[in-house]
Design an enzyme around this catalytic site. Structure first.
Site, PDB file in Angstrom:
ATOM      1  N   SER A 133       0.853  -1.188   0.000  1.00 20.73           N
ATOM      2  CA  SER A 133       0.000   0.000   0.000  1.00 20.73           C
ATOM      3  C   SER A 133       0.886   1.235   0.000  1.00 20.73           C
ATOM      4  O   SER A 133       2.027   1.197   0.476  1.00 20.73           O
ATOM      5  CB  SER A 133      -0.878   0.005   1.260  1.00 20.73           C
ATOM      6  OG  SER A 133      -1.500   1.253   1.448  1.00 20.73           O
ATOM      7  N   TYR A 146      -1.653  -0.415  10.528  1.00 18.55           N
ATOM      8  CA  TYR A 146      -1.693  -0.732   9.093  1.00 18.55           C
ATOM      9  C   TYR A 146      -0.444  -0.219   8.387  1.00 18.55           C
ATOM     10  O   TYR A 146       0.206  -0.958   7.644  1.00 18.55           O
ATOM     11  CB  TYR A 146      -2.947  -0.124   8.466  1.00 18.55           C
ATOM     12  CG  TYR A 146      -3.140  -0.505   7.018  1.00 18.55           C
ATOM     13  CD1 TYR A 146      -3.541  -1.789   6.673  1.00 18.55           C
ATOM     14  CD2 TYR A 146      -2.936   0.419   5.995  1.00 18.55           C
ATOM     15  CE1 TYR A 146      -3.732  -2.157   5.346  1.00 18.55           C
ATOM     16  CE2 TYR A 146      -3.122   0.072   4.665  1.00 18.55           C
ATOM     17  CZ  TYR A 146      -3.516  -1.217   4.349  1.00 18.55           C
ATOM     18  OH  TYR A 146      -3.686  -1.569   3.033  1.00 18.55           O
ATOM     19  N   LYS A 150       2.456  -2.639   6.593  1.00 19.25           N
ATOM     20  CA  LYS A 150       2.766  -2.550   5.164  1.00 19.25           C
ATOM     21  C   LYS A 150       4.207  -2.086   4.938  1.00 19.25           C
ATOM     22  O   LYS A 150       4.875  -2.521   3.987  1.00 19.25           O
ATOM     23  CB  LYS A 150       1.782  -1.614   4.466  1.00 19.25           C
ATOM     24  CG  LYS A 150       0.359  -2.164   4.393  1.00 19.25           C
ATOM     25  CD  LYS A 150       0.278  -3.467   3.603  1.00 19.25           C
ATOM     26  CE  LYS A 150      -1.147  -3.908   3.373  1.00 19.25           C
ATOM     27  NZ  LYS A 150      -1.259  -5.151   2.573  1.00 19.25           N
TER      28      LYS A 150
END
Length: 241
Positions: A133, A146, A150
């Protein structure tokens, strides 16, 4: 590239980007092994493309390894499955942090281990694409776990590319902007937040799952034979702003 005669394992294949990858791969001749935790999603995908399905909770390390071994042999691996949570640095819990690392970082490692061991034992090369991402590059507020998971996936991609590239297995990552999937729509449901994000994308829109799938299949294919260890934004120019 025509993938006729090739088998591609896609995790998180039931929805969103994963489903788009599976359908595009099948349209280009590949046999697909679809892996996700929701049986109903796989049943509907099976009806569409005739894939082989494996139901697994990727937050469970032992179950992930067993599922990976069940899936082998495959020619290519796409580590697409992921999960997210909206938590600030001050509020994120250890349980949420551990869950996101388990699904977004540890599961791709386990799957890559089993895939690479199988290919190396047979004297074969291959290709892995990890779906990351732009959150690995940008410290988005309220995405503490998150972004961290990532970022770790991108770092692991580079290590995999270094080690496995010497065995003939290329490893790359794609880093999409917000993609119009159920997970992203939930995460970006605030109009003010979504509008602010859109204002930073020169192309003026979010990505469609098929657009991300196209880049992933390119990285798997022979046209990317000299591409190894990249983290490729699919972001409409967000990173150039």
């Amino acid at each position: 590239m025509d993938f006729t005669g090739k088998t591609i394992l896609v995790t998180g294949a039931g929805k969103g980007i994963g489903r788009a990858i599976a359908k595009l791969a099948a349209a280009r001749g590949a046999s697909v092994v679809a892996m996700t935790r929701t049986a109903a999603d796989l049943e509907s995908l099976e009806a569409e493309i005739g894939c082989r399905s494996i139901v697994v909770d990727l937050s469970d390390a032992a179950a992930t390894r067993a599922a990976a071994r069940e899936a082998m042999p495959v020619d290519y691996l796409v580590n697409n499955a992921g999960t997210t949570a909206l938590d600030s640095v001050l509020d994120v819990s250890a349980e949420t942090f551990d869950l996101l690392y388990a699904v977004n970082t540890r599961a791709p490692l386990i799957l890559a281990q089993e895939y690479a061991k199988d290919r190396i034992a047979k004297g074969l090369g291959g290709a892995i694409v990890n779906v990351s991402s732009i959150s690995s590059f940008i410290g988005f507020a309220d995405h503490a776990a998150y972004c961290a998971s990532k970022g770790a996936l991108d770092a692991m991609t580079r290590v995999m590319a270094n080690e496995l590239g010497r065995k003939g297995i290329r490893v790359n990552a794609v880093n999409p902007t917000v993609t119009l999937t159920p997970m992203a729509v939930k995460a970006w449901s605030d109009p003010d937040k979504a509008g602010g994000m859109l204002s930073r994308i020169p192309l003026g829109r979010f990505a469609e799952p098929d657009e991300v799938a196209e880049v992933i299949l390119y990285l798997l294919g022979d046209g990317a034979a000299m591409v190894n260890g990249v983290t490729m934004p699919v972001d409409g120019g967000f990173m150039s702003d």
